[in-house]
Design a protein around this motif. Structure first.
Motif, PDB file in Angstrom:
ATOM      1  N   CYS A 160     -73.219  59.979  -8.630  1.00 32.46           N
ATOM      2  CA  CYS A 160     -72.506  59.891  -7.349  1.00 32.46           C
ATOM      3  C   CYS A 160     -73.152  60.785  -6.302  1.00 32.46           C
ATOM      4  O   CYS A 160     -73.285  60.408  -5.135  1.00 32.46           O
ATOM      5  CB  CYS A 160     -71.038  60.265  -7.531  1.00 32.46           C
ATOM      6  N   TYR A 161     -73.582  61.964  -6.724  1.00 34.23           N
ATOM      7  CA  TYR A 161     -74.219  62.878  -5.772  1.00 34.23           C
ATOM      8  C   TYR A 161     -75.579  62.341  -5.326  1.00 34.23           C
ATOM      9  O   TYR A 161     -75.928  62.426  -4.141  1.00 34.23           O
ATOM     10  CB  TYR A 161     -74.385  64.250  -6.422  1.00 34.23           C
ATOM     11  N   VAL A 162     -76.360  61.775  -6.247  1.00 34.20           N
ATOM     12  CA  VAL A 162     -77.712  61.321  -5.915  1.00 34.20           C
ATOM     13  C   VAL A 162     -77.688  60.079  -5.037  1.00 34.20           C
ATOM     14  O   VAL A 162     -78.589  59.880  -4.204  1.00 34.20           O
ATOM     15  CB  VAL A 162     -78.519  61.071  -7.212  1.00 34.20           C
ATOM     16  N   TRP A 163     -76.659  59.238  -5.164  1.00 37.60           N
ATOM     17  CA  TRP A 163     -76.630  57.985  -4.406  1.00 37.60           C
ATOM     18  C   TRP A 163     -75.703  58.038  -3.190  1.00 37.60           C
ATOM     19  O   TRP A 163     -76.044  57.503  -2.135  1.00 37.60           O
ATOM     20  CB  TRP A 163     -76.194  56.836  -5.325  1.00 37.60           C
ATOM     21  N   VAL A 164     -74.566  58.672  -3.310  1.00 41.14           N
ATOM     22  CA  VAL A 164     -73.594  58.655  -2.204  1.00 41.14           C
ATOM     23  C   VAL A 164     -73.993  59.629  -1.095  1.00 41.14           C
ATOM     24  O   VAL A 164     -73.955  59.288   0.092  1.00 41.14           O
ATOM     25  CB  VAL A 164     -72.176  58.961  -2.725  1.00 41.14           C
ATOM     26  N   VAL A 165     -74.379  60.851  -1.468  1.00 41.11           N
ATOM     27  CA  VAL A 165     -74.726  61.858  -0.455  1.00 41.11           C
ATOM     28  C   VAL A 165     -75.944  61.445   0.367  1.00 41.11           C
ATOM     29  O   VAL A 165     -75.919  61.545   1.598  1.00 41.11           O
ATOM     30  CB  VAL A 165     -74.922  63.227  -1.129  1.00 41.11           C
ATOM     31  N   PRO A 166     -77.049  60.972  -0.212  1.00 42.51           N
ATOM     32  CA  PRO A 166     -78.161  60.505   0.633  1.00 42.51           C
ATOM     33  C   PRO A 166     -77.782  59.339   1.538  1.00 42.51           C
ATOM     34  O   PRO A 166     -78.253  59.259   2.675  1.00 42.51           O
ATOM     35  CB  PRO A 166     -79.227  60.082  -0.388  1.00 42.51           C
ATOM     36  N   LEU A 167     -76.935  58.442   1.038  1.00 40.49           N
ATOM     37  CA  LEU A 167     -76.496  57.330   1.875  1.00 40.49           C
ATOM     38  C   LEU A 167     -75.695  57.835   3.077  1.00 40.49           C
ATOM     39  O   LEU A 167     -75.873  57.353   4.209  1.00 40.49           O
ATOM     40  CB  LEU A 167     -75.665  56.355   1.042  1.00 40.49           C
ATOM     41  N   ALA A 168     -74.825  58.803   2.862  1.00 44.25           N
ATOM     42  CA  ALA A 168     -74.052  59.373   3.961  1.00 44.25           C
ATOM     43  C   ALA A 168     -74.958  60.119   4.947  1.00 44.25           C
ATOM     44  O   ALA A 168     -74.764  60.044   6.175  1.00 44.25           O
ATOM     45  CB  ALA A 168     -72.977  60.304   3.416  1.00 44.25           C
ATOM     46  N   LEU A 169     -75.948  60.833   4.436  1.00 45.42           N
ATOM     47  CA  LEU A 169     -76.882  61.547   5.317  1.00 45.42           C
ATOM     48  C   LEU A 169     -77.716  60.574   6.128  1.00 45.42           C
ATOM     49  O   LEU A 169     -77.982  60.806   7.319  1.00 45.42           O
ATOM     50  CB  LEU A 169     -77.781  62.459   4.484  1.00 45.42           C
ATOM     51  N   TRP A 170     -78.161  59.481   5.521  1.00 45.50           N
ATOM     52  CA  TRP A 170     -78.932  58.469   6.245  1.00 45.50           C
ATOM     53  C   TRP A 170     -78.106  57.863   7.373  1.00 45.50           C
ATOM     54  O   TRP A 170     -78.609  57.689   8.491  1.00 45.50           O
ATOM     55  CB  TRP A 170     -79.388  57.390   5.266  1.00 45.50           C
ATOM     56  N   ALA A 171     -76.848  57.557   7.095  1.00 43.31           N
ATOM     57  CA  ALA A 171     -75.975  57.004   8.141  1.00 43.31           C
ATOM     58  C   ALA A 171     -75.716  58.027   9.243  1.00 43.31           C
ATOM     59  O   ALA A 171     -75.675  57.683  10.429  1.00 43.31           O
ATOM     60  CB  ALA A 171     -74.660  56.540   7.517  1.00 43.31           C
ATOM     61  N   ALA A 172     -75.569  59.301   8.874  1.00 42.77           N
ATOM     62  CA  ALA A 172     -75.332  60.342   9.876  1.00 42.77           C
ATOM     63  C   ALA A 172     -76.544  60.524  10.784  1.00 42.77           C
ATOM     64  O   ALA A 172     -76.400  60.705  12.006  1.00 42.77           O
ATOM     65  CB  ALA A 172     -74.983  61.654   9.191  1.00 42.77           C
ATOM     66  N   MET A 196     -84.432  54.861   0.978  1.00 43.46           N
ATOM     67  CA  MET A 196     -85.074  55.071  -0.312  1.00 43.46           C
ATOM     68  C   MET A 196     -85.771  56.423  -0.389  1.00 43.46           C
ATOM     69  O   MET A 196     -85.802  57.055  -1.449  1.00 43.46           O
ATOM     70  CB  MET A 196     -86.085  53.944  -0.581  1.00 43.46           C
ATOM     71  N   SER A 197     -86.329  56.891   0.731  1.00 40.23           N
ATOM     72  CA  SER A 197     -86.962  58.210   0.707  1.00 40.23           C
ATOM     73  C   SER A 197     -85.935  59.318   0.511  1.00 40.23           C
ATOM     74  O   SER A 197     -86.224  60.330  -0.142  1.00 40.23           O
ATOM     75  CB  SER A 197     -87.744  58.431   1.998  1.00 40.23           C
ATOM     76  N   LEU A 198     -84.721  59.142   1.034  1.00 40.00           N
ATOM     77  CA  LEU A 198     -83.662  60.126   0.802  1.00 40.00           C
ATOM     78  C   LEU A 198     -83.188  60.092  -0.647  1.00 40.00           C
ATOM     79  O   LEU A 198     -82.917  61.139  -1.243  1.00 40.00           O
ATOM     80  CB  LEU A 198     -82.493  59.871   1.747  1.00 40.00           C
ATOM     81  N   PHE A 199     -83.068  58.899  -1.235  1.00 39.81           N
ATOM     82  CA  PHE A 199     -82.735  58.812  -2.655  1.00 39.81           C
ATOM     83  C   PHE A 199     -83.788  59.534  -3.496  1.00 39.81           C
ATOM     84  O   PHE A 199     -83.454  60.275  -4.440  1.00 39.81           O
ATOM     85  CB  PHE A 199     -82.647  57.351  -3.091  1.00 39.81           C
ATOM     86  N   CYS A 200     -85.052  59.312  -3.156  1.00 40.68           N
ATOM     87  CA  CYS A 200     -86.146  59.956  -3.884  1.00 40.68           C
ATOM     88  C   CYS A 200     -86.091  61.473  -3.726  1.00 40.68           C
ATOM     89  O   CYS A 200     -86.236  62.218  -4.706  1.00 40.68           O
ATOM     90  CB  CYS A 200     -87.481  59.406  -3.376  1.00 40.68           C
ATOM     91  N   LEU A 201     -85.856  61.946  -2.505  1.00 38.19           N
ATOM     92  CA  LEU A 201     -85.853  63.378  -2.247  1.00 38.19           C
ATOM     93  C   LEU A 201     -84.690  64.071  -2.946  1.00 38.19           C
ATOM     94  O   LEU A 201     -84.864  65.140  -3.557  1.00 38.19           O
ATOM     95  CB  LEU A 201     -85.786  63.624  -0.744  1.00 38.19           C
ATOM     96  N   TYR A 202     -83.509  63.480  -2.899  1.00 41.33           N
ATOM     97  CA  TYR A 202     -82.351  64.088  -3.564  1.00 41.33           C
ATOM     98  C   TYR A 202     -82.491  64.050  -5.078  1.00 41.33           C
ATOM     99  O   TYR A 202     -82.012  64.946  -5.779  1.00 41.33           O
ATOM    100  CB  TYR A 202     -81.073  63.384  -3.131  1.00 41.33           C
ATOM    101  N   GLY A 203     -83.118  63.017  -5.600  1.00 39.69           N
ATOM    102  CA  GLY A 203     -83.328  62.971  -7.047  1.00 39.69           C
ATOM    103  C   GLY A 203     -84.256  64.069  -7.529  1.00 39.69           C
ATOM    104  O   GLY A 203     -83.998  64.721  -8.548  1.00 39.69           O
ATOM    105  N   TYR A 204     -85.343  64.288  -6.795  1.00 35.31           N
ATOM    106  CA  TYR A 204     -86.263  65.355  -7.182  1.00 35.31           C
ATOM    107  C   TYR A 204     -85.674  66.736  -6.931  1.00 35.31           C
ATOM    108  O   TYR A 204     -86.088  67.708  -7.576  1.00 35.31           O
ATOM    109  CB  TYR A 204     -87.586  65.209  -6.421  1.00 35.31           C
ATOM    110  N   SER A 205     -84.730  66.862  -6.001  1.00 37.06           N
ATOM    111  CA  SER A 205     -84.134  68.170  -5.727  1.00 37.06           C
ATOM    112  C   SER A 205     -83.282  68.678  -6.886  1.00 37.06           C
ATOM    113  O   SER A 205     -82.967  69.872  -6.945  1.00 37.06           O
ATOM    114  CB  SER A 205     -83.285  68.111  -4.459  1.00 37.06           C
ATOM    115  N   LEU A 206     -82.894  67.797  -7.810  1.00 38.93           N
ATOM    116  CA  LEU A 206     -82.101  68.213  -8.966  1.00 38.93           C
ATOM    117  C   LEU A 206     -82.954  68.734 -10.116  1.00 38.93           C
ATOM    118  O   LEU A 206     -82.410  69.139 -11.146  1.00 38.93           O
ATOM    119  CB  LEU A 206     -81.252  67.041  -9.470  1.00 38.93           C
ATOM    120  N   ALA A 207     -84.279  68.736  -9.946  1.00 38.23           N
ATOM    121  CA  ALA A 207     -85.150  69.161 -11.046  1.00 38.23           C
ATOM    122  C   ALA A 207     -84.931  70.632 -11.407  1.00 38.23           C
ATOM    123  O   ALA A 207     -85.062  71.019 -12.569  1.00 38.23           O
ATOM    124  CB  ALA A 207     -86.621  68.925 -10.674  1.00 38.23           C
TER     125      ALA A 207
END
Length: 298
Positions: A160-172, A196-207
């Protein structure tokens, strides 16, 4: 069969220079005259320039639907070296150039790394959380057992964090960035990160949370919160570092920065508080006292 004088054949023959020049001139002139006359007499004659062979042919562009599997194949076409480089840059952004996100990630985002990082983090939290629960209740009069529900809880929170938060940031970013002219609108489209770049960035930020989840098993309260602050600050700073050009063009620049850091801190604090510091009672069963009867038999 006629007799041939072999001696005469083996001897060199002399020809006069006049004969040689005249014969060669006639032959050459005849060839050119015939070619020219044939080309002029043929009305359908077209001169074709030689075509230069193209070294590389353009790859066919395929337009696939958003709901098809073929659409997502390009997001999994990534080398191992690229994934390792992006993981390192998500923890140590100073190892790469300041324009690394615009040059390497925004133009070619991938979902291979973010999905595997998310799955690894889910199972790391599940295993480490149960180890922390065992260590926290080792000296208590309880019967400890493994809690398999941690896997589903961690998976729900992470995905939910990896998909919902980037989507909300992209819309903002799309809504809060205002362009006054056509040139500024084109610049906005170029600087605004894609979904897609935000999804990628948030996914790598959890490393960074993968090794931190292992360190959270140390049952020292202040040390666990120190890991929370460090992980949230490093991961959130990487997000702001990459997204700074797009965030500066937003009307709510300070609010977006606060939301990015705040959500990252809430994620880390939630992981530590729920899975490591205060385990749920689902995996703990109190030991029932054994009551012995001291009554004499009748």
């Amino acid at each position: 069969m006629s007799n041939v004088n072999t001696g005469q054949l083996l001897n060199f023959q002399d020809y006069s220079p006049e004969h040689n020049d005249r014969s060669a001139r006639i032959d050459v002139e005849a060839v050119h005259t015939n070619q020219y006359s044939n080309s002029m007499s043929n009305p359908n004659y077209d001169y074709e320039e030689p075509k230069i062979a193209e070294e590389t042919e353009a790859a066919p562009q395929s337009n696939h639907n958003f709901w098809t599997i073929e659409y997502y194949q390009k997001y999994f076409d990534v080398q191992t070296s690229d994934v390792v480089e992006r993981i390192i840059s998500s923890v140590l952004p100073q190892k790469v150039t300041p324009n690394y996100f615009d040059e390497r990630i925004k133009g070619k985002p991938d979902l291979y790394g973010p999905i595997w990082i998310s799955v690894t983090l889910i199972f790391t939290i599940a295993v480490s959380g149960n180890i922390a629960s065992y260590l926290n209740n080792a000296n208590k009069t309880v019967h400890w057992r493994y809690d398999f529900h941690i896997v589903s809880y961690a998976a729900t929170a992470i995905f939910c964090y990896v998909w919902v938060v980037p989507l909300a940031l992209w819309a903002a970013l799309k809504w809060s960035t205002i362009a006054n002219s056509q040139d500024e609108m084109e610049t906005q489209e170029a600087n605004t990160p894609t979904m897609m770049s935000l999804f990628c960035l948030y996914g790598y930020s959890l490393a960074i949370y993968v090794p931190v989840a292992i360190l959270w098993t140390i049952q020292v309260y202040w040390l666990q919160w120190l890991f929370v602050i460090v992980a949230a600050f490093v991961s959130g700073a990487v997000l702001i570092f990459w997204l700074m050009p797009a965030l500066r063009k937003s009307r709510y620049f300070p609010i977006l920065i606060g939301c990015i850091l705040g959500l990252h801190f809430l994620l880390a604090a939630g992981f530590m508080s729920y899975f490591f510091h205060s385990p749920g009672s689902g995996g703990i069963t109190p030991l029932q006292p054994v009551i012995t009867s001291t009554r004499a038999p009748v």
